[in-house]
Scaffold this motif. Structure first.
Motif, PDB file in Angstrom:
ATOM      1  N   ASP A 194       0.807  -1.215   0.000  1.00  0.00           N
ATOM      2  CA  ASP A 194       0.000   0.000   0.000  1.00  0.00           C
ATOM      3  C   ASP A 194       0.841   1.267   0.000  1.00  0.00           C
ATOM      4  O   ASP A 194       0.306   2.366  -0.090  1.00  0.00           O
ATOM      5  CB  ASP A 194      -0.971   0.019   1.182  1.00  0.00           C
ATOM      6  CG  ASP A 194      -0.304  -0.334   2.501  1.00  0.00           C
ATOM      7  OD1 ASP A 194       0.941  -0.476   2.514  1.00  0.00           O
ATOM      8  OD2 ASP A 194      -1.009  -0.476   3.512  1.00  0.00           O
ATOM      9  N   SER A 198      -0.229   3.398  -7.793  1.00  0.00           N
ATOM     10  CA  SER A 198      -1.324   2.556  -8.303  1.00  0.00           C
ATOM     11  C   SER A 198      -0.847   1.554  -9.343  1.00  0.00           C
ATOM     12  O   SER A 198      -1.246   0.378  -9.328  1.00  0.00           O
ATOM     13  CB  SER A 198      -2.415   3.448  -8.896  1.00  0.00           C
ATOM     14  OG  SER A 198      -2.961   4.289  -7.910  1.00  0.00           O
ATOM     15  N   GLU A 199       0.024   1.991 -10.260  1.00  0.00           N
ATOM     16  CA  GLU A 199       0.467   1.095 -11.326  1.00  0.00           C
ATOM     17  C   GLU A 199       1.249  -0.090 -10.762  1.00  0.00           C
ATOM     18  O   GLU A 199       1.090  -1.228 -11.209  1.00  0.00           O
ATOM     19  CB  GLU A 199       1.305   1.859 -12.343  1.00  0.00           C
ATOM     20  CG  GLU A 199       0.510   2.879 -13.156  1.00  0.00           C
ATOM     21  CD  GLU A 199       1.362   3.556 -14.212  1.00  0.00           C
ATOM     22  OE1 GLU A 199       2.571   3.209 -14.319  1.00  0.00           O
ATOM     23  OE2 GLU A 199       0.830   4.426 -14.931  1.00  0.00           O
ATOM     24  N   ARG A 230      -8.657   1.355  -4.214  1.00  0.00           N
ATOM     25  CA  ARG A 230      -8.574   2.610  -4.958  1.00  0.00           C
ATOM     26  C   ARG A 230      -7.543   2.520  -6.084  1.00  0.00           C
ATOM     27  O   ARG A 230      -7.761   3.041  -7.179  1.00  0.00           O
ATOM     28  CB  ARG A 230      -8.227   3.763  -4.014  1.00  0.00           C
ATOM     29  CG  ARG A 230      -9.320   4.130  -3.046  1.00  0.00           C
ATOM     30  CD  ARG A 230      -9.022   5.452  -2.352  1.00  0.00           C
ATOM     31  NE  ARG A 230      -7.805   5.409  -1.570  1.00  0.00           N
ATOM     32  CZ  ARG A 230      -7.765   5.072  -0.289  1.00  0.00           C
ATOM     33  NH1 ARG A 230      -8.871   4.742   0.348  1.00  0.00           N
ATOM     34  NH2 ARG A 230      -6.620   5.078   0.369  1.00  0.00           N
ATOM     35  N   ALA A 231      -6.411   1.869  -5.801  1.00  0.00           N
ATOM     36  CA  ALA A 231      -5.364   1.748  -6.813  1.00  0.00           C
ATOM     37  C   ALA A 231      -5.843   0.934  -8.007  1.00  0.00           C
ATOM     38  O   ALA A 231      -5.590   1.289  -9.165  1.00  0.00           O
ATOM     39  CB  ALA A 231      -4.118   1.104  -6.203  1.00  0.00           C
ATOM     40  N   LYS A 234      -8.297   2.967 -10.031  1.00  0.00           N
ATOM     41  CA  LYS A 234      -7.649   4.058 -10.760  1.00  0.00           C
ATOM     42  C   LYS A 234      -6.789   3.552 -11.909  1.00  0.00           C
ATOM     43  O   LYS A 234      -6.908   4.026 -13.042  1.00  0.00           O
ATOM     44  CB  LYS A 234      -6.787   4.871  -9.787  1.00  0.00           C
ATOM     45  CG  LYS A 234      -5.996   5.997 -10.444  1.00  0.00           C
ATOM     46  CD  LYS A 234      -5.169   6.735  -9.400  1.00  0.00           C
ATOM     47  CE  LYS A 234      -4.329   7.835 -10.046  1.00  0.00           C
ATOM     48  NZ  LYS A 234      -3.487   8.546  -9.016  1.00  0.00           N
ATOM     49  N   SER A 235      -5.910   2.577 -11.635  1.00  0.00           N
ATOM     50  CA  SER A 235      -4.920   2.159 -12.622  1.00  0.00           C
ATOM     51  C   SER A 235      -5.487   1.194 -13.651  1.00  0.00           C
ATOM     52  O   SER A 235      -5.078   1.214 -14.814  1.00  0.00           O
ATOM     53  CB  SER A 235      -3.717   1.514 -11.915  1.00  0.00           C
ATOM     54  OG  SER A 235      -2.688   1.242 -12.826  1.00  0.00           O
ATOM     55  N   ASP A 448      -2.053  13.736  -2.697  1.00  0.00           N
ATOM     56  CA  ASP A 448      -2.143  12.336  -3.057  1.00  0.00           C
ATOM     57  C   ASP A 448      -2.046  11.561  -1.767  1.00  0.00           C
ATOM     58  O   ASP A 448      -1.732  12.105  -0.726  1.00  0.00           O
ATOM     59  CB  ASP A 448      -1.016  11.940  -4.014  1.00  0.00           C
ATOM     60  CG  ASP A 448      -1.319  10.627  -4.731  1.00  0.00           C
ATOM     61  OD1 ASP A 448      -0.494  10.230  -5.536  1.00  0.00           O
ATOM     62  OD2 ASP A 448      -2.375  10.033  -4.460  1.00  0.00           O
TER      63      ASP A 448
END
Length: 588
Positions: A194, A198-199, A230-231, A234-235, A448
């Motif tokens: 964590d 994200s990628e 969330r990652a 998003k990614s 962020d």
């Protein structure tokens, strides 16, 4: 000449080593949990592959648990472990790093089998021809693994075929030292997921997917599940939040949530840290209670408070002259109430502590409906440029006070802290202005999620003087973000229900509203209240953002949009980014 530390005082900094790494004492009884999880993994070895996620927020002991679990499993026969830190693994892709980490756990004979199997597939051999000669050394083994990765990274077809080769290699490895009733098992620990972007998080998920049909392997992930969710959303580009959840459900089969330490455990933790740092006896029971409550029982945050005290004393030992109890109070004030601390250190606020305590006392009298002696409070009103009324008007006074005073006045820990400073307030105020305490400020980076799960705020002037009304029935959950917003110039008022919000609309006149979604048993209380604010009680037409812990249902989401609100968002970074956009548009 600067004073030198008193040699009789041996205060030392607490490190952040996980339990099980070095000599760290197990203050939270991580060992018993590790033994239980180990027993679960061993009992389920015949059903591997599967993934176990250890879920907790930043600083709550995920790495400590993983280290103890690894030590427990490593003592079992037929068990091998691999440790992969996703955050410090280097610039290579996480997919590459994780796959190589597993391959390097095999011995040379197993790698030779992989090579022979690949050599039978001419299009996969490529650069691997002739590399059998380098298997004689450890470095040769690493080089072969590099070459296998290069073949795997060419295209999806090559990766799928090598996946079959790896499955065979796992079978050979498990059979080598396993027994009919106890097959061999490889447990791969993935830590600090964590903390990654994200990628990279999605890369690790993809690497795990590659292995999830290979028998004999178990993944143990240390991660904040909300950050992971969330990652992925998003990614991976999932528009529907449910799709991100489904994606993770295919990867993580079981989740263990680390519960926050109980009050008894937190007290044991604080006492242990104080003893280890040499500061036992300096923090009284009230100070310990404040640290535990405001840090939300987070071990890493507790350490940071104690370390701040140790650092400040070593930088300025002349605190011995004033009294170390006062340094403790100053550190607590700056850590947990940075907005008030900033006011205190500002010229012209010499009587701020006494003024606040007077306000708090008057507010308590009025709230309890007791008779008020107007003459007793005349000076307080005059200090704010108000004519002393015959009957003290709390609303009129509060309109001239900082917006967060009503919340602070209801905070028993804060009031007790100021009372402990009141007798020497002038000395402390002079001290803070002449020699500010050197506590780290919020980092000046783009909004962020930070490496440690705390919101990063850039400090640009966009947020300055933005008036934010925050409605949430659990304001203690928002301590970190609320404090950071105030440090960066936000005028913040926090209330817990509709009645408090309506009073704030009249008194505070917010620029924006930040609100939760569910309160108590009513999962849509925030939407109902917003409808009332828009069309009834407040006639509020300004921007609104829903900040909540999880995605709402379709009907609720539709109603949020109909009411002209934004969100919901699920991270502190998203809140800050939204506030900056609104503030910038407002000033344009």
């Amino acid at each position: 000449m600067n004073a030198l530390p008193n040699p009789a005082r041996r205060f030392v900094v607490l490190n952040d080593a996980p339990v099980g790494d070095g000599t760290e004492e197990d203050l939270l009884d991580v060992t018993s949990v590790a033994h239980n999880l180990s027993a679960l993994i061993l009992a389920s070895r015949d059903t591997a592959p599967f993934t176990l996620a250890v879920d907790a927020a930043w600083g709550m002991g995920k790495s400590s648990l993983l280290h103890r679990l690894e030590a427990t499993l490593s003592a079992e026969p037929g068990m091998s472990t691999v440790w992969f830190n996703a955050w410090t693994a280097g610039p290579a892709s996480a997919l590459e790093g994780l796959i190589k980490a597993v391959l390097l756990r095999f011995d040379r004979n197993i790698i030779r089998r992989v090579l022979r199997s690949m050599s039978r597939r001419a299009h996969l051999l490529g650069a691997l021809r002739g590399l059998g000669l380098v298997l004689a050394s450890f470095f040769g083994l690493g080089r072969v693994v590099d070459e296998i990765w290069q073949r795997m990274s060419l295209d999806a077809q090559a990766r799928n075929q090598i996946k079959g080769v790896l499955r065979d290699a796992f079978g050979a490895w498990m059979a080598k030292s396993g027994t009919p009733d106890r097959r061999r098992l490889l447990v791969v620990f993935v830590d600090d997921l964590d903390r990654c972007g994200s990628e990279r998080i999605v890369e690790v998920c993809e690497a795990i997917k590659l292995y999830l049909d290979v028998p004999g392997i178990v993944f143990v992930l240390a991660c904040d599940q909300s950050a992971l969710w969330r990652a992925v959303q998003k990614s991976a580009g999932f528009d529907d939040p449910a799709a991100a959840v489904e994606y993770l459900e295919k990867i993580v089969q079981i989740t263990y949530r680390i519960a926050p330490p109980s009050v008894e455990q937190a007290i044991q933790l604080v006492d242990g840290y104080l003893h280890r740092s040499g500061t036992s006896g300096l923090f009284d029971e009230s100070s310990k209670s404040l640290i535990i409550g405001r840090s939300r029982h987070n071990p890493r945050r507790i350490k940071r408070v104690i370390n701040s005290f140790v650092l400040e004393y070593h930088l300025d030992p002349s605190w011995d002259e004033i009294g170390l109890a006062h340094l403790v109070n100053v550190i607590l004030l700056q850590h947990f109430y940075p907005g008030f601390h900033s006011l205190l250190a500002h010229p012209g606020n010499d009587h701020l502590i006494g003024e606040f305590l007077d306000y708090q006392e008057l507010r308590a009298i009025v709230k309890h409906g007791d008779q008020v002696d107007a003459d007793r409070w005349a000076k307080l009103f005059e200090s704010k440029g108000l004519r002393p009324p015959r009957t003290p008007d709390l609303a009129e006074l509060e309109s001239e006070l900082p917006a967060d005073y009503p919340v602070l006045a209801a905070d028993r820990d804060f009031v007790a802290l100021l009372r402990g400073m009141a007798q020497h307030s002038r000395v402390l105020v002079h001290r803070l202005r002449s020699r500010p305490v050197g506590l780290l400020r919020p980092p000046a980076v783009s909004p962020d999620e930070g490496d440690f799960g705390a919101p990063r705020i850039d400090g640009r002037p966009a947020l300055r003087n933005l008036r934010v009304l925050w409605i949430d029935d659990h304001p203690s959950n928002n301590i970190t973000l609320a404090d950071h917003l105030q440090v960066n110039g936000v005028l913040l008022e926090q209330v817990t229900d509709r009645a408090g919000a309506l009073a704030s609309f009249r008194r505070f006149t917010p620029d924006v509203v930040l609100t939760d979604l569910g309160r108590g048993s009513d999962k849509n209380a925030g939407v109902t209240d917003l409808d009332h604010f828009r069309h009834g009680g407040a006639d509020y037409r300004g921007p609104v953002l829903f900040y909540t812990g999880g995605p709402p249902g379709f009907a609720t989401q539709k109603r949020i949009k109909q009411l002209g609100a934004d969100g919901p968002v699920y991270s502190a970074g998203d809140v800050v980014a939204w506030l900056e956009r609104v503030a910038t548009a407002k000033k344009a």
